[in-house]
Design an enzyme around this catalytic site. Sequence first.
Site, PDB file in Angstrom:
ATOM      1  CB  SER A 131      31.789 -26.756   4.545  1.00 55.57           C
ATOM      2  OG  SER A 131      31.555 -25.093   4.390  1.00 55.57           O
ATOM      3  CE1 TYR A 144      32.535 -27.603   9.892  1.00 55.20           C
ATOM      4  CE2 TYR A 144      33.170 -25.499   8.775  1.00 55.20           C
ATOM      5  CZ  TYR A 144      32.813 -26.785   8.908  1.00 55.20           C
ATOM      6  OH  TYR A 144      31.684 -26.929   7.810  1.00 55.20           O
TER       7      TYR A 144
END
Length: 271
Positions: A131, A144
């Site tokens: 990501s 995360y």
Amino acid sequence: MKVALVTGASSGIGETTAVELRKAGYTVYAAARRVQRMEGLAAQGIRVLEMDVTSDESMAEGVGKIIAETGRIDVLVNNAGYGSYGAVEDVPLDEARYQFEVNVFGLARLVQLVAPHMREQRSGRIVNVSSIGGRIYEPLGAWYHSTKFAVEGLSDSLRLELKPFGIDVVVIQPGGIKTEWGGIAVENMRKTSGGGAYDRQVRQLAGFHGQMSRASEPKVIADVITRAAEAKRPRTRYSAGFGAKPMLFARGVLPDRAFDALFLGLMRRFG
């Protein structure tokens, strides 16, 4: 015919990637816990696997089935993952550990299971979906982002380890994509830290993530993954999707304090 395994294939990026790789001529195994959601993939000639990336037995059985049926694995797309947000002091450590199990250790275990077959073939490609969150950061997303930072570092070391055996390791860095991810992250954040000391940040970050209406379709990332799988000499990283390149550029050129100010300013604007 080359063989590809795609995890997290019941929706979003994984589902679309399975379709695009099938179009590119691969025998595709689409893996996820929710097999009932992959009936559409099965109808397109994609082979569906029930796989839980937190279960060693499940992953070993899945890879064993592929090898038994085809004798090879040419592309592994580690796409399974999720976002669970909340302030570090609010998130139970069991939830933090589970996020690492899904986003990092499941990915690593599949590499362990697949790499010996790729070494024997003297070829293969491992595509790890990270990501832009593996390079940038935001409040309430510490766990995360930690998982995605870990995927980035793991992939860099793995790339050097596997290079002598003809195996490429590629990192994909999506920006804003229209998937279930954003809704799940915001819901968890509100449940974990809403109404308490961090409520203002929760509301601001929820507003910021609410801009997902401008996000890119999953096919944008699926096309990039397919390109990475097919390239003769793939790049080590591909970034794509809403906001990916501007955010990565800003992180690359701005000092930490300046990036802090930029991100907090965006939160105030949208929150």
